[in-house]
Design an enzyme around this catalytic site. Structure first.
Site, PDB file in Angstrom:
ATOM      1  CB  THR A 189      88.076  57.632 126.267  1.00  0.00           C
ATOM      2  OG1 THR A 189      87.453  58.325 127.334  1.00  0.00           O
ATOM      3  CG2 THR A 189      88.905  58.319 126.087  1.00  0.00           C
ATOM      4  CD  GLU A 334      93.452  57.672 124.906  1.00  0.00           C
ATOM      5  OE1 GLU A 334      92.888  57.607 124.107  1.00  0.00           O
ATOM      6  OE2 GLU A 334      92.507  57.175 125.952  1.00  0.00           O
ATOM      7  CE  LYS A 447     101.726  42.430 137.837  1.00  0.00           C
ATOM      8  NZ  LYS A 447     101.438  43.544 138.872  1.00  0.00           N
ATOM      9  CD1 TRP A 452     102.525  40.468 134.896  1.00  0.00           C
ATOM     10  CD2 TRP A 452     102.826  41.552 133.720  1.00  0.00           C
ATOM     11  NE1 TRP A 452     102.506  41.509 135.559  1.00  0.00           N
ATOM     12  CE2 TRP A 452     102.898  42.244 133.993  1.00  0.00           C
ATOM     13  CE3 TRP A 452     103.633  42.046 131.879  1.00  0.00           C
ATOM     14  CZ2 TRP A 452     103.218  43.933 134.721  1.00  0.00           C
ATOM     15  CZ3 TRP A 452     103.549  43.742 131.941  1.00  0.00           C
ATOM     16  CH2 TRP A 452     103.489  44.461 132.650  1.00  0.00           C
TER      17      TRP A 452
HETATM   18  P1  ADP Z   1      87.791  52.873 124.869  1.00  0.00           P
HETATM   19  O1  ADP Z   1      88.949  53.610 125.019  1.00  0.00           O
HETATM   20  O2  ADP Z   1      86.865  53.326 123.813  1.00  0.00           O
HETATM   21  O3  ADP Z   1      87.945  51.694 125.405  1.00  0.00           O
HETATM   22  P2  ADP Z   1      89.475  52.862 122.078  1.00  0.00           P
HETATM   23  O4  ADP Z   1      88.847  52.520 121.555  1.00  0.00           O
HETATM   24  O5  ADP Z   1      90.014  54.150 122.527  1.00  0.00           O
HETATM   25  O6  ADP Z   1      88.109  52.446 123.272  1.00  0.00           O
HETATM   26  O7  ADP Z   1      90.776  51.353 122.617  1.00  0.00           O
HETATM   27  C1  ADP Z   1      91.409  52.150 123.247  1.00  0.00           C
HETATM   28  C2  ADP Z   1      91.970  50.468 123.259  1.00  0.00           C
HETATM   29  O8  ADP Z   1      91.488  49.051 122.348  1.00  0.00           O
HETATM   30  C3  ADP Z   1      93.718  50.052 123.328  1.00  0.00           C
HETATM   31  O9  ADP Z   1      93.828  50.677 124.244  1.00  0.00           O
HETATM   32  C4  ADP Z   1      93.939  47.962 123.694  1.00  0.00           C
HETATM   33  O10 ADP Z   1      93.572  48.260 124.671  1.00  0.00           O
HETATM   34  C5  ADP Z   1      92.548  48.230 122.713  1.00  0.00           C
HETATM   35  N1  ADP Z   1      92.837  47.600 121.535  1.00  0.00           N
HETATM   36  C6  ADP Z   1      92.105  48.367 120.023  1.00  0.00           C
HETATM   37  N2  ADP Z   1      93.258  47.511 119.198  1.00  0.00           N
HETATM   38  C7  ADP Z   1      93.503  46.368 119.178  1.00  0.00           C
HETATM   39  C8  ADP Z   1      94.253  44.884 119.016  1.00  0.00           C
HETATM   40  N3  ADP Z   1      94.726  44.648 118.077  1.00  0.00           N
HETATM   41  N4  ADP Z   1      94.701  44.553 119.471  1.00  0.00           N
HETATM   42  C9  ADP Z   1      94.605  44.222 120.806  1.00  0.00           C
HETATM   43  N5  ADP Z   1      93.475  45.336 122.103  1.00  0.00           N
HETATM   44  C10 ADP Z   1      94.005  46.764 121.097  1.00  0.00           C
END
Ligand code: ADP
Length: 550
Positions: A189, A334, A447, A452
């Site tokens: 990640t 993940e 917040k 929110w």
């Molecule tokens: P990193 O862990 O490198 O930030 P990831 O590719 O695992 O990258 O990112 C996952 C996160 O990206 C998700 O938990 C979410 O917060 C965000 N995310 C992914 N796709 C979307 C989407 N379509 N809209 C909003 N947020 C998104």
């Protein structure tokens, strides 16, 4: 023992079965790569399989043992694809490293994964020269090029040449039968807080993800598709496209490092691309180039956009001005990464266009194989009413149950007493039809007076203003309301818009109390290594920002 055992063959789900299938059934379907060297290279699934076998032999000759990690620092290209199959298919574990991370993070990740071989593209030679001394477990450095492109001299005397290694093997190699639950690849990640953590995929999870993601209500991939993954193979396996592409026998087109609007557009046209996938920021560059030059796509029909929220304005432009269907998707490292995608169901086909659009703007419904729920802070599930927002949790066959090196520390949580759910860190609503909508990452939520405000909602509205190139909403400290939203904006080149005009644009689109208090114009918004807005950095940058009226 089961009461009555099924009497079907126990065929393990292996990554090698994907490439064998592609070679046998779509052997002459092309794999086209724009190389780092600048030219366009053409091969096909048959040759990729044959060379992957040689890669497997070469890695074994270097001394790699089952389970050893083979790292890559590479763009999207056929050699990277050969490593995907050659390493994983032979029982090694492919570790794709994101070259956009800080060098110290790259070294940390390579050491944490205990990589034994590092294969890298020419672009990253200076980076590897700088890092080599820090790489404690790497025994072999392989430059992914041919002899003619090897540097005359390098700070790395032991540098090996990929084409020489592959060329020295005869390809007489049979893919070994492996345990489908053995590790196939690792991706870290981005680690926006603390050290990055490794998600260890298995053969089984990868093949299940390939099946699920190719379904019609997911990416809808087929043998007639020409797929150009803009999403990098160095982060979450290019959303699984190298695997689902093999599963359906599609033509793949790899852009290498050439990701600017002009290069992408030319490749889309030259190779008759039908389908692509990428994060929203990639499309910003491509669309700006196309608009400036009055260009249209001739074959490109649909794209998956995810990784961060796709602004509705971008969706509309792609659909209305360029004839490209946008499939909004949500996922994370993940989850291998795909969790949900937004496609209409039959009953929604009768809805008015705007109502359909609002559904398509959501992150969508889960693919079979993934379960989801939204929960409150006490682990109680919340209703699927499209209104109640809660912590999004998931479980399924391609979701991690622990991180690399942390097998004993389960990140999983309980939902209504039922254990085994992965907390995504996202806040979402789910409607009665299962359409999930992300309102925020839990750490990015604003917040205000206990309520929110969704930063994504604010960004989506701002991005619909014609003068706005990019926008990010962050929380700013407020003496009365605790936090209030600040909108950080990059204007389009040559465009001007005042603070009042921009805030006026929010009126009627959102509750009055949710409208940002301030607007800060900047030349650039910082992005993470995976192209997302770096909210942490932005919040730091605007720490003492004086909101109007405070
Ligand atoms: P990193 O862990 O490198 O930030 P990831 O590719 O695992 O990258 O990112 C996952 C996160 O990206 C998700 O938990 C979410 O917060 C965000 N995310 C992914 N796709 C979307 C989407 N379509 N809209 C909003 N947020 C998104």
């Amino acid at each position: 023992m089961p009461a009555l055992a099924g009497q079907m063959m126990a065929m393990p789900l292996l990554i090698s079965s994907l490439i064998r299938h592609a070679a046998r059934h779509s052997g002459d379907t092309e794999i086209v790569s724009k190389r780092v060297e600048g030219d366009v290279h053409r091969t096909n699934w048959g040759e990729v399989e044959a060379r992957s076998r040689r890669v497997a032999q070469a890695l074994a000759r270097l001394g790699c043992q089952p389970g050893d990690r083979v790292a890559t620092l590479a763009w999207n290209g056929y050699r990277h694809l050969e490593l995907y199959y050659g390493a994983s298919g032979s029982g090694l574990v492919l570790h794709t490293i994101n070259p956009r991370l800080f060098p110290e993070q790259i070294a940390w990740i390579a050491n944490d994964a205990a990589d034994s071989v590092l294969c890298f593209d020419l672009t990253f030679l200076p980076l590897v020269e700088k890092l080599a001394a820090e790489l404690k477990t790497v025994k072999h450095l392989v430059l992914m090029t041919d002899r003619a492109h090897m540097p005359a001299s390098s700070a790395l005397p032991q540098l090996l040449c990929y084409e020489e290694l592959v060329g020295a093997e005869n390809g007489e190699y049979a893919w070994p039968p492996l345990d489908e639950n053995s590790a196939s690849s690792i991706c870290y990640t981005s680690g926006t807080t603390g050290h990055p953590k490794g998600a260890v995929y298995s053969h089984r999870s990868t093949v299940l993800h390939a099946f699920g993601s190719a379904l019609p209500d997911a990416m809808d991939c087929c043998a007639r598709d020409v797929i150009l993954p803009v999403v990098p193979m160095f982060h979450v396996n290019a959303w699984g496209l190298p695997y689902s592409g093999a599963l359906v026998g599609a033509k793949l087109v790899f852009p290498g490092p050439h990701l600017d609007g002009k290069s992408l557009f030319e490749l889309f046209e030259a190779e008759k691309v039908t389908f692509s996938a990428g994060v929203p920021t990639v499309w910003l560059g491509l669309l700006t180039y196309m608009k400036t030059n009055g260009l249209k796509f001739s074959t490109f029909k649909r794209t998956v956009i995810g990784g961060s929220a796709c602004p509705p304005a971008m969706m509309k432009t792609l659909q209305d001005d360029f004839g490209v269907e946008v499939i909004h998707a949500w996922g994370m490292t993940e989850l291998s990464p795909l969790g949900t995608l937004s496609k209409l169901t039959s009953k929604q086909e009768a809805l008015p266009k705007e109502a359909q659009q609002r559904l398509l703007e959501k992150q969508g419904r889960v693919i079979f194989g993934i379960d989801m729920a939204i929960i409150d802070d006490d682990g109680r599930s919340l209703p699927w009413d499209g209104q109640s927002a809660g912590n999004l949790v998931v479980r399924g066959g391609w979701v991690i149950d622990s991180y690399f090196g942390h097998a004993g520390e389960s990140p999983l949580v309980t939902v209504d007493g039922d254990p085994g759910w992965f907390p995504t860190g996202d806040v979402a609503t789910i409607d009665a039809d299962g359409f999930m909508q992300i309102t925020d990452r839990s750490k990015d939520v604003i917040k205000s007076g206990g309520e929110w405000i969704s930063s994504i909602d604010l960004e989506n509205i701002a991005m619909a203003h014609p003068a706005v190139h990019e926008a990010a909403a962050i929380a700013c400290k407020h003496p009365k309301w605790d936090e209030r939203p600040l909108l950080v904006v990059v204007a389009k080149p040559g465009a001007t818009v005042s603070r009042d005009e921009l805030l006026g644009f929010f009126e009627g689109k959102i509750a009055k109390w949710q409208i940002p208090d301030g607007v800060a114009f900047v030349a650039e918004i910082p992005h993470t290594a995976t192209g997302k807005v770096q909210k942490l950095k932005l919040r730091d940058q605007f720490k003492g920002y004086q909101l109007p009226g405070t």
